[in-house]
Scaffold this motif. Structure first.
Motif, PDB file in Angstrom:
ATOM      1  N   VAL A 136       0.692  -0.865  -0.012  1.00 29.93           N
ATOM      2  CA  VAL A 136       0.077  -0.041   0.072  1.00 29.93           C
ATOM      3  C   VAL A 136       0.899   0.799   0.347  1.00 29.93           C
ATOM      4  N   GLN A 137       0.346   2.173  -0.676  1.00 30.55           N
ATOM      5  CA  GLN A 137       1.344   2.988  -0.920  1.00 30.55           C
ATOM      6  C   GLN A 137       0.676   4.435  -0.064  1.00 30.55           C
ATOM      7  N   THR A 138       1.201   5.635   0.409  1.00 37.93           N
ATOM      8  CA  THR A 138       0.851   6.251   0.487  1.00 37.93           C
ATOM      9  C   THR A 138       1.572   7.455   1.122  1.00 37.93           C
ATOM     10  N   VAL A 139       1.103   8.773   0.962  1.00 40.71           N
ATOM     11  CA  VAL A 139       1.207  10.226   0.502  1.00 40.71           C
ATOM     12  C   VAL A 139       1.400  10.789   2.259  1.00 40.71           C
ATOM     13  N   ALA A 140       2.917  11.013   2.969  1.00 38.41           N
ATOM     14  CA  ALA A 140       2.682  11.538   3.756  1.00 38.41           C
ATOM     15  C   ALA A 140       3.456  12.671   4.002  1.00 38.41           C
ATOM     16  N   THR A 141       2.714  13.848   4.296  1.00 37.48           N
ATOM     17  CA  THR A 141       2.888  15.891   5.043  1.00 37.48           C
ATOM     18  C   THR A 141       4.194  15.519   6.619  1.00 37.48           C
ATOM     19  N   SER A 142       5.031  16.289   6.975  1.00 32.58           N
ATOM     20  CA  SER A 142       5.101  15.998   7.889  1.00 32.58           C
ATOM     21  C   SER A 142       4.414  15.859   8.820  1.00 32.58           C
ATOM     22  N   GLN A 143       3.436  16.415   8.367  1.00 27.95           N
ATOM     23  CA  GLN A 143       2.631  16.752   9.206  1.00 27.95           C
ATOM     24  C   GLN A 143       1.573  15.876   9.741  1.00 27.95           C
ATOM     25  N   ARG A 144       1.416  14.915   9.161  1.00 28.00           N
ATOM     26  CA  ARG A 144       0.813  13.535   9.093  1.00 28.00           C
ATOM     27  C   ARG A 144       1.444  12.359   9.605  1.00 28.00           C
TER      28      ARG A 144
ATOM     29  N   GLY B 108       5.198  13.780   0.883  1.00 24.85           N
ATOM     30  CA  GLY B 108       4.260  14.781   0.263  1.00 24.85           C
ATOM     31  C   GLY B 108       5.270  16.248  -0.612  1.00 24.85           C
ATOM     32  N   LYS B 109       5.628  15.879  -2.246  1.00 20.05           N
ATOM     33  CA  LYS B 109       7.032  16.964  -2.624  1.00 20.05           C
ATOM     34  C   LYS B 109       5.746  18.092  -3.514  1.00 20.05           C
ATOM     35  N   PRO B 110       6.614  19.125  -3.969  1.00 20.35           N
ATOM     36  CA  PRO B 110       5.835  20.649  -4.524  1.00 20.35           C
ATOM     37  C   PRO B 110       5.646  20.238  -6.198  1.00 20.35           C
ATOM     38  N   VAL B 111       5.822  19.474  -6.307  1.00 20.94           N
ATOM     39  CA  VAL B 111       5.188  19.406  -7.934  1.00 20.94           C
ATOM     40  C   VAL B 111       3.782  19.151  -8.044  1.00 20.94           C
ATOM     41  N   GLY B 112       3.537  19.596 -10.117  1.00 20.74           N
ATOM     42  CA  GLY B 112       2.585  18.493 -10.156  1.00 20.74           C
ATOM     43  C   GLY B 112       0.844  19.970  -9.554  1.00 20.74           C
TER      44      GLY B 112
ATOM     45  N   GLU C 182       3.631  24.615  -2.755  1.00 22.57           N
ATOM     46  CA  GLU C 182       3.074  24.006  -1.359  1.00 22.57           C
ATOM     47  C   GLU C 182       4.393  23.743  -0.614  1.00 22.57           C
ATOM     48  N   PHE C 183       4.968  24.150   0.049  1.00 22.24           N
ATOM     49  CA  PHE C 183       6.416  23.953   0.990  1.00 22.24           C
ATOM     50  C   PHE C 183       5.701  23.701   2.675  1.00 22.24           C
ATOM     51  N   GLY C 184       4.641  23.802   2.976  1.00 22.77           N
ATOM     52  CA  GLY C 184       4.087  23.512   4.414  1.00 22.77           C
ATOM     53  C   GLY C 184       4.513  22.300   4.925  1.00 22.77           C
ATOM     54  N   GLY C 185       4.914  21.467   3.377  1.00 21.84           N
ATOM     55  CA  GLY C 185       4.304  19.804   4.546  1.00 21.84           C
ATOM     56  C   GLY C 185       5.776  19.328   4.288  1.00 21.84           C
ATOM     57  N   LEU C 186       7.154  19.708   3.934  1.00 23.02           N
ATOM     58  CA  LEU C 186       8.146  19.212   3.197  1.00 23.02           C
ATOM     59  C   LEU C 186       8.414  18.675   4.412  1.00 23.02           C
ATOM     60  N   ILE C 187       8.881  17.423   4.045  1.00 26.34           N
ATOM     61  CA  ILE C 187      10.405  16.889   5.389  1.00 26.34           C
ATOM     62  C   ILE C 187      11.401  17.465   5.643  1.00 26.34           C
ATOM     63  N   THR C 188      11.292  17.381   7.560  1.00 28.36           N
ATOM     64  CA  THR C 188      12.825  17.875   7.879  1.00 28.36           C
ATOM     65  C   THR C 188      13.716  16.282   8.164  1.00 28.36           C
ATOM     66  N   LYS C 189      15.189  17.255   8.837  1.00 28.87           N
ATOM     67  CA  LYS C 189      15.529  16.205   9.431  1.00 28.87           C
ATOM     68  C   LYS C 189      15.565  15.002  10.349  1.00 28.87           C
ATOM     69  N   ALA C 190      15.097  16.407  10.873  1.00 30.08           N
ATOM     70  CA  ALA C 190      14.061  15.247  12.379  1.00 30.08           C
ATOM     71  C   ALA C 190      13.435  14.018  12.184  1.00 30.08           C
ATOM     72  N   ASN C 191      12.440  14.653  10.707  1.00 28.78           N
ATOM     73  CA  ASN C 191      10.808  13.769  10.282  1.00 28.78           C
ATOM     74  C   ASN C 191      11.644  12.746   9.816  1.00 28.78           C
ATOM     75  N   LEU C 192      12.848  12.155   9.162  1.00 26.92           N
ATOM     76  CA  LEU C 192      13.644  11.582   8.317  1.00 26.92           C
ATOM     77  C   LEU C 192      13.761  10.771   9.878  1.00 26.92           C
ATOM     78  N   GLU C 193      14.513  10.797  11.192  1.00 27.91           N
ATOM     79  CA  GLU C 193      14.714  10.057  12.334  1.00 27.91           C
ATOM     80  C   GLU C 193      13.683   9.830  12.526  1.00 27.91           C
ATOM     81  N   TYR C 194      12.769  10.654  13.079  1.00 28.16           N
ATOM     82  CA  TYR C 194      11.444   9.865  13.524  1.00 28.16           C
ATOM     83  C   TYR C 194      10.494   8.883  12.330  1.00 28.16           C
ATOM     84  N   MET C 195      10.866   8.752  10.980  1.00 27.02           N
ATOM     85  CA  MET C 195      10.241   7.599  10.161  1.00 27.02           C
ATOM     86  C   MET C 195      11.070   6.723  10.455  1.00 27.02           C
ATOM     87  N   LYS C 196      12.416   6.004  10.410  1.00 28.85           N
ATOM     88  CA  LYS C 196      13.374   5.367  11.384  1.00 28.85           C
ATOM     89  C   LYS C 196      12.530   4.927  12.680  1.00 28.85           C
ATOM     90  N   GLU C 197      12.287   5.390  13.718  1.00 34.41           N
ATOM     91  CA  GLU C 197      12.318   4.950  14.593  1.00 34.41           C
ATOM     92  C   GLU C 197      10.495   4.489  13.975  1.00 34.41           C
TER      93      GLU C 197
END
Length: 362
Positions: free
Chosen positions: A188-196, A221-225, A230-245
């Protein structure tokens, strides 16, 4: 030379299954390590055969790629076979049929035949609307190995609003069962912004999909199409570390997740290329930069050009198209190449000649 890649027991089991079912594919994948050491791409060939779709999703990344009234070149089985022949000769082993919505393509069977199920592991993206038991069995019979079903909410209301299609959540969940019953591999593929990503809903979503014995692939989520600018949901380095958890607790992964012995890095160019309905080869589905057109020059030439670019070839450990900058706006790659050089152009994708300079190549 890269260090020896060690497979997990689960990965080894899948690889052995592939050896029995598709020996030609297995043979090519076994050669991937040698290809990587030689600076070659081992890309999944992701082809946007057509942009026909029965949905109008909020985040649609192909909004600017659609050309109404023009027959997509990649819907022509002859073009598909030519591309597949080149990919096979180069040593590539994986193919994704996407769009649009592949399950409404009238010549889907012809396309699969042209690709060659005996020489590629074939996946198909789908929103799940038409994937019932009968359709799933048919996909398996014609040679499709796996389906990637898009679901974007734990509740029907959230998903249906995001996908702008009432009843789409129910059908997508039904599609999971239909695919599994037919013997198709499923993710299953899902789209995730930093907020979600940080929300309780997201954890509940992972639990729901995992409870059905299915892994979740997260696309940031990416600012294309439709989300251009739209840059409000971009992923930070902290988000990537959280993703690893989260990856330690749930069956969930991103394109940066280490797998099959490969280090965790962006797969743009080295692990995937996305080809538009007009034949333009882009390093990533969300990076509307053409590295060349397969209707005009050999795939190998385009892959060599792509791999010589310093941004691709597994050299970056962030998602360049979803990374937030220090100030919360777009990251360095987004700002320099996408915002300044791609956004201003009217026709997508934009030629690499307009985006990159000599300094971008090795």
């Amino acid at each position: 030379m890269t260090k020896k890649r060690i497979l997990t027991p689960e990965e080894q089991k899948k690889r052995e299954g592939l050896m029995a079912l598709k020996p030609r594919v297995y043979e090519k994948i076994q050669n991937f390590e040698k290809m990587v050491d030689g600076g070659k791409s081992v890309a999944i060939v992701r082809v946007e055969h057509s942009y026909q779709c029965n949905f109008s999703c909020e985040h649609c990344c192909i909004t600017e790629l659609r050309q109404p009234g023009i027959k997509p070149a990649m819907m022509d089985p002859e073009n598909i076979k030519n591309l597949a022949d080149q990919a096979d000769a180069y040593g590539l082993a994986r193919w994704v049929i996407t769009g649009g919505e592949p399950l409404i393509f009238e010549n889907l069977d012809e396309m699969v035949k042209a690709i060659g199920p005996e020489r590629f592991y074939i996946s198909s993206d789908t929103n799940g609307w038409f994937l019932d038991d009968e359709k799933a069995k048919h996909l398996k019979e014609i040679g499709i190995d796996k389906v990637q079903i898009s679901i974007d909410g734990v509740s029907p209301a959230v998903h249906d609003e995001f996908r702008r299609k009432i009843g789409s959540h129910e059908r997508a969940m039904r599609a999971i069962d239909a695919a599994k019953n037919a013997g198709l591999a499923v993710i299953v593929q899902t789209v995730a912004t930093s907020q979600r990503l940080r929300s309780k809903e997201f954890k509940d979503f992972l639990k729901l999909i995992n409870s059905k014995g299915v892994e979740v692939y997260v696309s940031f989520g990416k600012p294309v199409g439709a989300w251009k600018g739209e840059f409000g949901g971009l992923i930070t380095k902290a988000n990537l570390e959280y993703m690893k958890e989260l990856e330690k607790k749930y069956k969930v992964f991103t394109h940066l997740t280490p797998s099959y012995g490969n280090e965790g890095s962006c797969i743009a160019g080295c692990g995937m290329v996305s080809i538009t309905a007009g034949g333009e080869v882009t390093p990533c589905p969300y990076m509307h930069i053409s590295m060349g057109n397969v209707l005009n020059e050999p795939l190998e030439t385009i892959l060599k050009r792509t791999m010589s670019n310093k941004h691709f070839g597994g050299r970056v450990n962030v998602c360049m198209m979803a990374e937030a900058g220090e100030n919360g706006g777009p990251g360095e790659f987004l700002e320099k190449y996408i915002v300044r050089r791609v956004y201003p152009e009217e026709k997508m994708p934009v030629s690499h000649k307009k985006v990159f300079t000599k300094e971008d190549y090795i």
